[in-house]
Design an enzyme around this catalytic site. Structure first.
Site, mmCIF file in Angstrom:
data_model
loop_
_atom_site.group_PDB
_atom_site.id
_atom_site.type_symbol
_atom_site.label_atom_id
_atom_site.label_comp_id
_atom_site.label_asym_id
_atom_site.label_seq_id
_atom_site.Cartn_x
_atom_site.Cartn_y
_atom_site.Cartn_z
ATOM 1 N N GLY A 70 0.818 -1.202 0.000
ATOM 2 C CA GLY A 70 0.000 0.000 0.000
ATOM 3 C C GLY A 70 0.848 1.247 0.000
ATOM 4 N N ASN A 150 -6.639 4.640 9.573
ATOM 5 C CA ASN A 150 -6.107 3.380 10.069
ATOM 6 C C ASN A 150 -5.999 3.309 11.587
ATOM 7 O OD1 ASN A 150 -4.096 5.414 9.179
ATOM 8 N ND2 ASN A 150 -2.634 4.071 10.209
ATOM 9 N N ALA A 199 -3.523 -6.250 -0.323
ATOM 10 C CA ALA A 199 -4.178 -7.539 -0.086
ATOM 11 C C ALA A 199 -4.140 -8.003 1.360
ATOM 12 C CB ALA A 199 -3.556 -8.601 -0.986
ATOM 13 N N HIS A 200 -3.063 -7.720 2.074
ATOM 14 C CA HIS A 200 -2.937 -8.300 3.415
ATOM 15 C C HIS A 200 -3.867 -7.660 4.448
ATOM 16 C CE1 HIS A 200 -0.453 -5.312 5.798
ATOM 17 N NE2 HIS A 200 -0.340 -4.811 4.577
ATOM 18 N N THR A 236 9.619 -7.930 -11.959
ATOM 19 C CA THR A 236 9.047 -9.246 -12.228
ATOM 20 C C THR A 236 7.710 -9.408 -11.517
ATOM 21 O OG1 THR A 236 11.250 -10.191 -12.471
ATOM 22 C CG2 THR A 236 9.440 -11.732 -12.065
ATOM 23 N N CYS A 324 2.806 0.869 11.340
ATOM 24 C CA CYS A 324 3.933 1.287 10.509
ATOM 25 C C CYS A 324 4.865 2.240 11.242
ATOM 26 C CB CYS A 324 3.412 1.950 9.233
ATOM 27 S SG CYS A 324 2.411 0.835 8.234
#
Length: 392
Positions: A70, A150, A199-200, A236, A324
């Site tokens: 994110g 958050n 996603a997490h 990748t 974070c």
């Protein structure tokens, strides 16, 4: 008992997600950019994952850029717009309660000559749209406001901000890392040009995220490398992560209404029990719409770190603020912006409930929390001073 109440920081991967990823961790392992059979297999899975995610957002597949986090999505959005539109203007508007991925990126841009206007929020963490309108300039190129905070969970009036941005021909970015998978988000309907999510946070794998970038919005190159993600984010392709992210979003949308109701009811029960049994607390942002599983509680006359560690000793995982920046002993910038005094901001704990939590876990948490707060306050000079002053 082990109780995980830090779901705002990260979530446990859903078993269905893991099962969907396994073939792409073992059997199908080719580089999705390669032209041979192995590459075509993973390229197909990547394209299908992109289509699934785009479908839930009512977006085009080429509007979905995969990233690694994110924070990277936020950086790509902010820096990409700043570079693409710098000839039109260098003014950006943001809220004061943004994630550090936004906050610190804006600081960097200020060093590069951009002007950043930080709005105010009220006691619940809500911005004032009238203030937003008043600070818009001809040089304003970007508004960035998170969907829901958050730390305290407050939802912002995104649709209203989107209309203002559109009327003034300003690009609008939304950090939806905390809301994706919890509420239905349709960027075009809401006036959102760029949307970051990871996603997490909705029971998918770590290390994979995305950025919705509306077609027609110019992109300034931020990273250099190969041609992946339409040359916007080289590197990748993380195909197992993409597959897992798409599956996690499918599950989230399938169970969305049920899970929202369950988490909200469990949170309200938790807050009711804590309010009955522990004096001198403040439930932050209680008066507005919040994330269903987010409960930010200020325990006056105590330090959050001591509460967190005491709960951890009893098997309960919580946060003293944004994960974070949990190693930063400064008071939360979110709580300070909401007008909470620094000494009380330090005593704030975030409880992040999720779909795997149970009433039994909440009852255990309340029981332990009462014990912990009583013990810590018994040795707190501030608490003892408060009791003396109130006994006069």
């Amino acid at each position: 008992m082990r109780v995980y109440l830090d779901n705002n920081a990260t979530t446990k991967m859903d078993n269905e997600v893991f099962e969907a990823m396994v073939p792409y961790l073992t059997e199908y392992y080719g580089n999705a950019s390669s032209l041979h059979l192995f590459g075509k297999e993973t390229n197909k899975a990547m394209n299908e994952s992109r289509e699934i995610i785009a479908k839930y957002l009512d977006a085009e597949p080429n509007e979905i850029i995969f990233t690694a986090s994110g924070s990277e999505s936020d950086n790509l959005a902010i820096r990409g717009i700043a570079r693409a539109y710098k000839n039109r203007g260098k003014h950006i508007i943001a809220s004061p309660i943004e994630h550090p991925a936004i906050k610190n990126t804006l600081k960097d841009l200020e060093d590069e000559g951009y002007e950043v206007t930080i709005l105010h929020v009220d006691k619940n963490g809500m911005i004032d749209v009238e203030e937003l309108k008043s600070v818009i300039k001809e040089e304003t190129i970007l508004i960035t406001v998170m969907h829901a905070n958050n730390e305290v969970g407050t939802f912002q009036p995104i649709e209203e901000i989107g209309k203002i941005a559109k009327e003034n021909k300003i690009i609008f970015h939304v950090d939806a890392v905390q809301t994706m998978g919890k509420v239905d988000i349709k960027p075009k309907e809401m006036g959102i040009d760029l949307l970051s999510f990871s996603a997490h946070k909705f029971y998918g794998p770590k290390g994979i995220a995305a950025l919705y970038w509306r077609n027609g919005v110019r992109f300034g190159k931020v990273l250099t490398g190969g041609g992946q993600e339409g040359k916007r984010r080289p590197g990748t392709s993380n195909v197992p992560g993409m597959v897992g992210m798409a599956k996690a979003l499918e599950i989230a949308y399938r169970d969305m209404a049920e899970e929202f109701k369950k988490e909200e009811e469990l949170r309200d029960y938790f807050e009711s029990e804590v309010s009955k049994k522990i004096p001198e607390i403040v439930i932050n942002a209680k008066g507005v719409k919040r994330l269903p599983g987010t409960s930010s509680i200020t325990f006056k006359y105590l330090e959050g770190e001591s509460i967190l560690l005491s709960l951890s000793y009893k098997g309960i995982a919580v946060s003293s603020g944004s994960a974070c920046s949990s190693d930063d002993l400064q008071a939360s910038h979110v709580l300070l912006a909401m007008g909470i005094e620094p000494e009380f901001a330090h005593g704030t704990i975030r409880f992040g409930l999720g779909k795997y939590n149970t009433k039994e876990e909440i009852d255990y948490t309340v029981e332990v929390l009462v014990e912990v707060i009583e013990k810590l306050r018994a040795i707190s000079p501030l608490w003892n001073e408060f009791k003396i002053n109130n006994s006069k």
